[in-house]
Design an enzyme around this catalytic site. Structure first.
Site, PDB file in Angstrom:
ATOM      1  N   PHE A  12       0.760  -1.141   0.070  1.00 39.66           N
ATOM      2  CA  PHE A  12      -0.109  -0.036   0.099  1.00 39.66           C
ATOM      3  C   PHE A  12       0.815   1.187  -0.048  1.00 39.66           C
ATOM      4  O   PHE A  12       0.846   1.932  -0.814  1.00 39.66           O
ATOM      5  CB  PHE A  12      -0.925  -0.156   1.228  1.00 39.66           C
ATOM      6  CG  PHE A  12      -1.544   1.243   1.641  1.00 39.66           C
ATOM      7  CD1 PHE A  12      -2.244   1.891   0.571  1.00 39.66           C
ATOM      8  CD2 PHE A  12      -1.565   1.504   2.803  1.00 39.66           C
ATOM      9  CE1 PHE A  12      -2.814   3.089   0.962  1.00 39.66           C
ATOM     10  CE2 PHE A  12      -2.198   2.798   3.462  1.00 39.66           C
ATOM     11  CZ  PHE A  12      -2.784   3.491   2.224  1.00 39.66           C
ATOM     12  N   ASP A  32       9.834  -6.773  -3.633  1.00 37.61           N
ATOM     13  CA  ASP A  32       8.770  -7.124  -2.853  1.00 37.61           C
ATOM     14  C   ASP A  32       8.741  -8.572  -2.995  1.00 37.61           C
ATOM     15  O   ASP A  32       8.786  -9.220  -4.028  1.00 37.61           O
ATOM     16  CB  ASP A  32       7.475  -6.529  -3.099  1.00 37.61           C
ATOM     17  CG  ASP A  32       6.549  -6.491  -2.061  1.00 37.61           C
ATOM     18  OD1 ASP A  32       6.077  -7.671  -1.670  1.00 37.61           O
ATOM     19  OD2 ASP A  32       5.822  -5.514  -1.770  1.00 37.61           O
ATOM     20  N   THR A  36       2.270  -9.937   1.351  1.00 41.82           N
ATOM     21  CA  THR A  36       1.020  -8.992   1.586  1.00 41.82           C
ATOM     22  C   THR A  36       1.056  -7.878   0.336  1.00 41.82           C
ATOM     23  O   THR A  36      -0.102  -7.614   0.264  1.00 41.82           O
ATOM     24  CB  THR A  36       1.058  -8.457   2.721  1.00 41.82           C
ATOM     25  OG1 THR A  36       2.148  -7.555   3.034  1.00 41.82           O
ATOM     26  CG2 THR A  36       1.104  -9.257   3.932  1.00 41.82           C
ATOM     27  N   ALA A 115      11.045   2.605   7.715  1.00 38.78           N
ATOM     28  CA  ALA A 115       9.503   2.504   7.844  1.00 38.78           C
ATOM     29  C   ALA A 115       9.260   2.180   9.271  1.00 38.78           C
ATOM     30  O   ALA A 115       9.071   1.081   9.440  1.00 38.78           O
ATOM     31  CB  ALA A 115       8.762   1.985   6.803  1.00 38.78           C
ATOM     32  N   TYR A 146       5.417  -7.570  15.711  1.00 40.87           N
ATOM     33  CA  TYR A 146       5.422  -6.311  14.798  1.00 40.87           C
ATOM     34  C   TYR A 146       6.168  -5.185  15.605  1.00 40.87           C
ATOM     35  O   TYR A 146       7.462  -4.741  15.066  1.00 40.87           O
ATOM     36  CB  TYR A 146       4.318  -5.837  14.362  1.00 40.87           C
ATOM     37  CG  TYR A 146       4.111  -4.570  13.445  1.00 40.87           C
ATOM     38  CD1 TYR A 146       4.905  -4.808  12.063  1.00 40.87           C
ATOM     39  CD2 TYR A 146       3.776  -3.565  13.796  1.00 40.87           C
ATOM     40  CE1 TYR A 146       4.651  -3.791  11.116  1.00 40.87           C
ATOM     41  CE2 TYR A 146       3.746  -2.287  12.910  1.00 40.87           C
ATOM     42  CZ  TYR A 146       4.119  -2.393  11.668  1.00 40.87           C
ATOM     43  OH  TYR A 146       4.122  -1.344  10.633  1.00 40.87           O
ATOM     44  N   LYS A 150       9.931  -3.646  14.770  1.00 44.07           N
ATOM     45  CA  LYS A 150      10.272  -2.264  14.310  1.00 44.07           C
ATOM     46  C   LYS A 150      11.196  -1.681  15.462  1.00 44.07           C
ATOM     47  O   LYS A 150      11.897  -0.846  15.086  1.00 44.07           O
ATOM     48  CB  LYS A 150       8.894  -1.762  14.357  1.00 44.07           C
ATOM     49  CG  LYS A 150       8.120  -2.113  13.045  1.00 44.07           C
ATOM     50  CD  LYS A 150       8.788  -1.770  11.868  1.00 44.07           C
ATOM     51  CE  LYS A 150       7.813  -1.945  10.624  1.00 44.07           C
ATOM     52  NZ  LYS A 150       8.382  -1.599   9.405  1.00 44.07           N
ATOM     53  N   TYR A 160      23.891   1.583  12.865  1.00 43.36           N
ATOM     54  CA  TYR A 160      24.633   1.551  11.450  1.00 43.36           C
ATOM     55  C   TYR A 160      24.983   3.085  11.485  1.00 43.36           C
ATOM     56  O   TYR A 160      25.913   3.507  10.727  1.00 43.36           O
ATOM     57  CB  TYR A 160      23.804   1.101  10.445  1.00 43.36           C
ATOM     58  CG  TYR A 160      24.067  -0.389  10.098  1.00 43.36           C
ATOM     59  CD1 TYR A 160      23.929  -1.311  10.924  1.00 43.36           C
ATOM     60  CD2 TYR A 160      24.740  -0.603   8.905  1.00 43.36           C
ATOM     61  CE1 TYR A 160      24.399  -2.870  10.638  1.00 43.36           C
ATOM     62  CE2 TYR A 160      25.211  -1.901   8.543  1.00 43.36           C
ATOM     63  CZ  TYR A 160      24.851  -2.812   9.613  1.00 43.36           C
ATOM     64  OH  TYR A 160      25.418  -4.211   9.004  1.00 43.36           O
TER      65      TYR A 160
END
Ligand code: UDP
Length: 312
Positions: A12, A32, A36, A115, A146, A150, A160
Protein backbone atom coordinates in the site's frame (compact mmCIF):
# COMPACT_ATOMS: atom_id res chain seq x y z
CA UNK A 1 19.20 10.71 -11.93
CA UNK A 2 18.79 9.51 -8.35
CA UNK A 3 18.31 5.77 -8.03
CA UNK A 4 16.11 4.53 -5.19
CA UNK A 5 15.40 1.02 -3.94
CA UNK A 6 12.03 0.58 -2.21
CA UNK A 7 11.60 -2.67 -0.30
CA UNK A 8 7.94 -3.57 0.11
CA UNK A 9 7.37 -1.40 -2.98
CA UNK A 10 4.31 -3.40 -4.09
CA UNK A 11 2.48 -2.74 -0.83
CA UNK A 12 0.00 0.00 0.00
CA UNK A 13 2.52 2.65 1.11
CA UNK A 14 5.45 1.34 -0.95
CA UNK A 15 3.53 1.61 -4.22
CA UNK A 16 2.49 5.21 -3.50
CA UNK A 17 6.16 5.98 -2.83
CA UNK A 18 7.13 4.38 -6.17
CA UNK A 19 4.66 6.74 -7.90
CA UNK A 20 5.87 9.80 -6.00
CA UNK A 21 9.59 9.19 -6.55
CA UNK A 22 9.10 8.45 -10.27
CA UNK A 23 7.20 11.74 -10.55
CA UNK A 24 10.16 13.48 -8.87
CA UNK A 25 12.52 12.06 -11.50
CA UNK A 26 14.01 9.11 -9.60
CA UNK A 27 14.79 5.72 -11.08
CA UNK A 28 12.99 3.22 -8.86
CA UNK A 29 13.79 -0.40 -8.10
CA UNK A 30 10.84 -1.99 -6.32
CA UNK A 31 11.57 -5.15 -4.33
CA UNK A 32 8.79 -7.22 -2.78
CA UNK A 33 8.16 -10.89 -1.99
CA UNK A 34 4.42 -10.30 -2.55
CA UNK A 35 3.22 -12.04 0.64
CA UNK A 36 1.06 -9.02 1.45
CA UNK A 37 1.99 -6.73 -1.46
CA UNK A 38 0.33 -7.04 -4.86
CA UNK A 39 1.40 -6.63 -8.49
CA UNK A 40 -1.89 -4.84 -9.08
CA UNK A 41 -0.54 -1.88 -7.06
CA UNK A 42 2.38 -1.38 -9.47
CA UNK A 43 1.15 -2.85 -12.80
CA UNK A 44 0.61 0.70 -14.15
CA UNK A 45 4.39 1.24 -13.81
CA UNK A 46 5.63 -1.79 -15.77
CA UNK A 47 5.99 0.17 -19.04
CA UNK A 48 7.92 3.00 -17.33
CA UNK A 49 11.63 2.71 -18.32
CA UNK A 50 12.66 4.21 -14.96
CA UNK A 51 10.90 1.45 -13.01
CA UNK A 52 12.11 -2.06 -12.29
CA UNK A 53 10.39 -4.74 -10.18
CA UNK A 54 12.32 -7.55 -8.49
CA UNK A 55 10.43 -10.30 -6.63
CA UNK A 56 12.64 -11.00 -3.65
CA UNK A 57 12.57 -11.67 0.09
CA UNK A 58 14.88 -9.16 1.79
CA UNK A 59 15.47 -11.42 4.77
CA UNK A 60 17.98 -13.15 2.42
CA UNK A 61 21.26 -11.54 1.33
CA UNK A 62 20.33 -8.67 -1.00
CA UNK A 63 22.47 -8.07 -4.08
CA UNK A 64 21.86 -5.08 -6.34
CA UNK A 65 24.26 -4.44 -9.22
CA UNK A 66 23.35 -0.78 -9.82
CA UNK A 67 24.53 2.25 -7.86
CA UNK A 68 21.95 3.30 -5.27
CA UNK A 69 21.38 6.77 -3.80
CA UNK A 70 18.48 5.94 -1.48
CA UNK A 71 17.02 2.83 0.13
CA UNK A 72 13.54 3.02 1.65
CA UNK A 73 12.83 -0.03 3.81
CA UNK A 74 9.07 -0.58 3.76
CA UNK A 75 8.91 -4.38 3.56
CA UNK A 76 6.75 -5.85 6.35
CA UNK A 77 3.32 -7.27 6.99
CA UNK A 78 1.57 -4.28 8.54
CA UNK A 79 -1.93 -5.02 9.78
CA UNK A 80 -2.93 -6.83 12.96
CA UNK A 81 -4.34 -9.85 11.09
CA UNK A 82 -1.22 -10.02 8.94
CA UNK A 83 0.95 -10.28 12.06
CA UNK A 84 -1.21 -13.13 13.29
CA UNK A 85 -0.92 -14.93 9.96
CA UNK A 86 2.79 -14.23 9.40
CA UNK A 87 4.35 -13.78 12.86
CA UNK A 88 7.74 -15.25 11.99
CA UNK A 89 8.01 -13.41 8.66
CA UNK A 90 7.09 -10.17 10.46
CA UNK A 91 9.87 -10.69 13.00
CA UNK A 92 12.35 -11.72 10.31
CA UNK A 93 11.77 -8.82 7.94
CA UNK A 94 12.01 -6.26 10.75
CA UNK A 95 15.20 -7.77 12.15
CA UNK A 96 17.11 -9.81 9.53
CA UNK A 97 15.63 -7.79 6.65
CA UNK A 98 16.60 -4.46 8.21
CA UNK A 99 20.12 -5.78 8.84
CA UNK A 100 20.52 -6.94 5.23
CA UNK A 101 19.20 -3.71 3.77
CA UNK A 102 21.35 -1.56 6.08
CA UNK A 103 24.34 -3.61 4.93
CA UNK A 104 23.40 -2.80 1.35
CA UNK A 105 23.09 0.92 2.23
CA UNK A 106 26.60 0.84 3.74
CA UNK A 107 28.02 -0.96 0.69
CA UNK A 108 26.40 1.48 -1.76
CA UNK A 109 26.95 4.58 0.38
CA UNK A 110 23.20 5.16 0.05
CA UNK A 111 20.87 7.09 2.30
CA UNK A 112 18.61 4.72 4.27
CA UNK A 113 15.07 5.40 5.49
CA UNK A 114 13.33 3.02 7.88
CA UNK A 115 9.55 2.77 7.86
CA UNK A 116 8.91 2.59 11.58
CA UNK A 117 5.56 2.88 13.27
CA UNK A 118 3.40 4.33 16.02
CA UNK A 119 3.34 0.73 17.36
CA UNK A 120 6.75 1.61 18.84
CA UNK A 121 4.70 3.42 21.52
CA UNK A 122 2.53 0.34 22.20
CA UNK A 123 -0.38 1.23 24.47
CA UNK A 124 1.07 4.69 25.10
CA UNK A 125 1.59 6.27 28.50
CA UNK A 126 1.81 9.76 26.98
CA UNK A 127 -0.81 11.51 24.93
CA UNK A 128 -0.35 12.74 22.25
CA UNK A 129 2.76 10.71 21.49
CA UNK A 130 5.99 12.66 21.13
CA UNK A 131 9.11 11.04 19.68
CA UNK A 132 10.67 11.16 23.18
CA UNK A 133 8.16 8.59 24.51
CA UNK A 134 9.87 5.18 24.89
CA UNK A 135 6.64 3.27 24.62
CA UNK A 136 4.69 0.68 26.53
CA UNK A 137 4.89 -2.57 24.59
CA UNK A 138 4.02 -6.14 25.56
CA UNK A 139 6.90 -8.13 24.02
CA UNK A 140 5.10 -11.50 24.14
CA UNK A 141 1.60 -10.46 23.02
CA UNK A 142 0.27 -11.10 19.49
CA UNK A 143 1.27 -7.59 18.33
CA UNK A 144 4.73 -7.98 19.88
CA UNK A 145 6.05 -9.61 16.69
CA UNK A 146 5.54 -6.34 14.82
CA UNK A 147 6.23 -3.86 17.62
CA UNK A 148 9.45 -5.50 18.80
CA UNK A 149 10.73 -6.12 15.26
CA UNK A 150 10.26 -2.42 14.49
CA UNK A 151 11.88 -1.41 17.80
CA UNK A 152 14.83 -3.66 16.94
CA UNK A 153 14.89 -2.12 13.44
CA UNK A 154 15.14 1.38 14.93
CA UNK A 155 17.98 0.25 17.23
CA UNK A 156 19.80 -1.38 14.29
CA UNK A 157 19.33 1.75 12.16
CA UNK A 158 20.82 3.98 14.87
CA UNK A 159 23.71 1.52 15.36
CA UNK A 160 24.55 1.65 11.62
CA UNK A 161 24.28 5.41 11.79
CA UNK A 162 26.57 5.74 14.81
CA UNK A 163 29.06 2.96 14.08
CA UNK A 164 29.17 2.81 10.27
CA UNK A 165 28.17 6.46 9.65
CA UNK A 166 25.33 5.45 7.33
CA UNK A 167 23.10 8.42 6.50
CA UNK A 168 19.82 7.25 8.06
CA UNK A 169 16.24 8.44 8.60
CA UNK A 170 13.47 6.95 10.74
CA UNK A 171 9.83 7.75 10.09
CA UNK A 172 7.22 6.64 12.65
CA UNK A 173 4.09 6.15 10.59
CA UNK A 174 0.69 6.50 12.24
CA UNK A 175 -2.56 5.02 10.86
CA UNK A 176 -2.73 5.79 7.15
CA UNK A 177 -5.48 5.13 4.63
CA UNK A 178 -6.27 5.58 0.97
CA UNK A 179 -6.54 3.75 -2.34
CA UNK A 180 -4.68 0.38 -2.60
CA UNK A 181 -5.39 -0.71 0.96
CA UNK A 182 -6.36 -4.37 0.84
CA UNK A 183 -10.09 -4.92 1.30
CA UNK A 184 -9.40 -7.85 3.60
CA UNK A 185 -6.41 -6.60 5.61
CA UNK A 186 -8.61 -6.53 8.72
CA UNK A 187 -7.99 -2.89 9.54
CA UNK A 188 -10.85 -0.72 10.69
CA UNK A 189 -11.15 1.43 7.57
CA UNK A 190 -11.31 -1.19 4.78
CA UNK A 191 -13.45 -3.45 6.99
CA UNK A 192 -15.97 -0.70 7.82
CA UNK A 193 -16.19 0.58 4.23
CA UNK A 194 -16.67 -2.92 2.82
CA UNK A 195 -19.29 -3.71 5.46
CA UNK A 196 -21.08 -0.40 4.84
CA UNK A 197 -21.12 -0.87 1.05
CA UNK A 198 -22.69 -4.33 1.51
CA UNK A 199 -25.14 -3.12 4.22
CA UNK A 200 -23.60 -5.66 6.60
CA UNK A 201 -23.14 -5.14 10.35
CA UNK A 202 -20.21 -2.87 11.21
CA UNK A 203 -17.94 -4.69 13.66
CA UNK A 204 -16.69 -2.25 16.29
CA UNK A 205 -14.22 -3.89 18.67
CA UNK A 206 -14.65 -3.22 22.41
CA UNK A 207 -16.97 -0.29 23.17
CA UNK A 208 -15.41 1.78 20.38
CA UNK A 209 -14.00 4.38 22.80
CA UNK A 210 -10.42 3.66 21.70
CA UNK A 211 -9.01 6.43 19.52
CA UNK A 212 -6.94 6.62 16.34
CA UNK A 213 -5.84 9.49 14.09
CA UNK A 214 -6.08 8.70 10.37
CA UNK A 215 -3.77 10.23 7.75
CA UNK A 216 -4.49 10.30 4.02
CA UNK A 217 -1.78 8.53 2.05
CA UNK A 218 -0.85 11.54 -0.15
CA UNK A 219 -0.04 13.57 2.98
CA UNK A 220 2.00 10.71 4.40
CA UNK A 221 4.20 10.20 1.33
CA UNK A 222 4.73 13.97 1.09
CA UNK A 223 6.08 13.92 4.66
CA UNK A 224 8.33 10.97 3.86
CA UNK A 225 9.68 12.67 0.74
CA UNK A 226 10.57 15.72 2.81
CA UNK A 227 12.30 13.55 5.40
CA UNK A 228 14.43 11.79 2.76
CA UNK A 229 15.69 15.20 1.71
CA UNK A 230 16.19 16.62 5.21
CA UNK A 231 19.39 16.19 7.17
CA UNK A 232 17.84 14.62 10.27
CA UNK A 233 18.55 11.19 11.78
CA UNK A 234 16.25 11.17 14.85
CA UNK A 235 12.80 9.54 14.49
CA UNK A 236 10.00 11.73 13.12
CA UNK A 237 6.28 11.07 13.62
CA UNK A 238 4.24 11.43 10.44
CA UNK A 239 0.48 11.20 10.77
CA UNK A 240 -2.67 13.23 10.99
CA UNK A 241 -3.25 14.65 14.47
CA UNK A 242 -7.03 14.76 14.26
CA UNK A 243 -8.12 12.13 16.78
CA UNK A 244 -11.41 10.22 16.58
CA UNK A 245 -12.96 7.34 18.54
CA UNK A 246 -13.49 4.16 16.54
CA UNK A 247 -17.23 4.36 17.25
CA UNK A 248 -17.45 7.90 15.80
CA UNK A 249 -15.34 6.75 12.87
CA UNK A 250 -17.73 3.85 12.15
CA UNK A 251 -20.68 6.28 12.24
CA UNK A 252 -18.90 8.66 9.84
CA UNK A 253 -18.41 5.84 7.37
CA UNK A 254 -22.04 4.68 7.58
CA UNK A 255 -23.16 8.23 6.88
CA UNK A 256 -20.70 8.81 4.05
CA UNK A 257 -21.70 5.59 2.30
CA UNK A 258 -25.40 6.20 3.00
CA UNK A 259 -25.56 2.64 4.31
CA UNK A 260 -28.26 0.77 6.23
CA UNK A 261 -25.60 -1.05 8.29
CA UNK A 262 -26.00 -1.36 12.06
CA UNK A 263 -23.13 -1.25 14.52
CA UNK A 264 -22.37 -4.47 16.44
CA UNK A 265 -19.78 -4.81 19.18
CA UNK A 266 -17.11 -7.55 19.19
CA UNK A 267 -14.38 -8.45 21.64
CA UNK A 268 -11.45 -6.02 21.77
CA UNK A 269 -8.27 -7.67 20.42
CA UNK A 270 -5.45 -8.35 22.94
CA UNK A 271 -3.19 -5.30 23.56
CA UNK A 272 -5.25 -3.03 21.30
CA UNK A 273 -3.92 0.48 22.08
CA UNK A 274 -6.57 2.60 23.87
CA UNK A 275 -5.43 5.95 22.50
CA UNK A 276 -3.29 7.09 19.60
CA UNK A 277 -2.54 10.57 18.32
CA UNK A 278 0.75 11.83 16.96
CA UNK A 279 2.42 14.96 18.21
CA UNK A 280 3.63 16.30 14.87
CA UNK A 281 5.48 19.39 16.07
CA UNK A 282 8.84 17.84 15.14
CA UNK A 283 7.72 17.12 11.56
CA UNK A 284 6.38 20.64 11.36
CA UNK A 285 9.61 22.19 12.64
CA UNK A 286 12.14 20.00 10.82
CA UNK A 287 10.25 19.36 7.56
CA UNK A 288 7.78 22.24 7.41
CA UNK A 289 5.17 19.48 7.08
CA UNK A 290 1.59 19.15 8.21
CA UNK A 291 -1.31 17.16 6.76
CA UNK A 292 -3.54 18.96 4.26
CA UNK A 293 -6.33 16.46 3.52
CA UNK A 294 -9.28 16.43 5.96
CA UNK A 295 -10.75 13.10 7.01
CA UNK A 296 -13.97 13.81 5.16
CA UNK A 297 -12.15 14.62 1.93
CA UNK A 298 -9.77 11.65 2.26
CA UNK A 299 -12.61 9.24 3.05
CA UNK A 300 -14.52 10.37 -0.05
CA UNK A 301 -11.52 9.67 -2.30
CA UNK A 302 -10.94 6.30 -0.63
CA UNK A 303 -14.61 5.35 -0.94
CA UNK A 304 -14.43 5.80 -4.73
CA UNK A 305 -11.58 3.29 -4.87
CA UNK A 306 -13.38 0.75 -2.66
CA UNK A 307 -16.60 1.07 -4.67
CA UNK A 308 -14.74 0.06 -7.84
CA UNK A 309 -12.96 -2.80 -6.04
CA UNK A 310 -16.16 -4.15 -4.51
CA UNK A 311 -17.94 -4.15 -7.89
CA UNK A 312 -15.37 -6.49 -9.41
N1 UDP B 1 -11.30 -2.19 14.80
C1 UDP B 1 -12.68 -2.37 14.93
N2 UDP B 1 -13.31 -3.18 14.03
C2 UDP B 1 -12.69 -3.80 13.00
C3 UDP B 1 -11.30 -3.59 12.85
C4 UDP B 1 -10.64 -2.79 13.75
O1 UDP B 1 -13.30 -1.82 15.85
O2 UDP B 1 -13.36 -4.53 12.24
C5 UDP B 1 -10.61 -1.32 15.77
C6 UDP B 1 -9.36 -1.95 16.37
O3 UDP B 1 -9.68 -2.75 17.49
C7 UDP B 1 -8.56 -0.72 16.74
C8 UDP B 1 -8.97 0.31 15.67
O4 UDP B 1 -10.17 -0.17 15.11
O5 UDP B 1 -8.92 -0.23 18.00
C9 UDP B 1 -7.94 0.47 14.57
O6 UDP B 1 -7.60 -0.81 14.14
P1 UDP B 1 -6.70 -1.09 12.87
O7 UDP B 1 -6.61 -2.58 12.71
O8 UDP B 1 -7.20 -0.30 11.73
O9 UDP B 1 -5.27 -0.49 13.20
P2 UDP B 1 -4.37 -0.41 14.53
O10 UDP B 1 -4.32 1.05 14.78
O11 UDP B 1 -5.00 -1.14 15.67
O12 UDP B 1 -3.08 -0.99 14.10
Amino acid sequence: MEKTLITGGAGFLGSHLCDLLLSKGHQVICMDNLITGSLENISHLFENPNFKFIKYDVTEFVYVKDKLDNILHFASPASPIDYLEYPIQTLKVGSLGTHKVLGLAKEKNARFLLASTSEIYGDPLEHPQREEHWGNVNPIGPRGVYDEAKRFAEAMTMAYHRYHKVDTRIVRIFNTYGPRMRLNDGRALPTFITQALNNEDITVFGDGSQTRSFCYVADLVDGIYRLINADYCEPVNIGNDEEVTILEFAKEIIELVGSKSKIVYKELPVDDPKIRQPDISRANKVLGWKPKVSRNEGLRMTLEYFKKKCQR
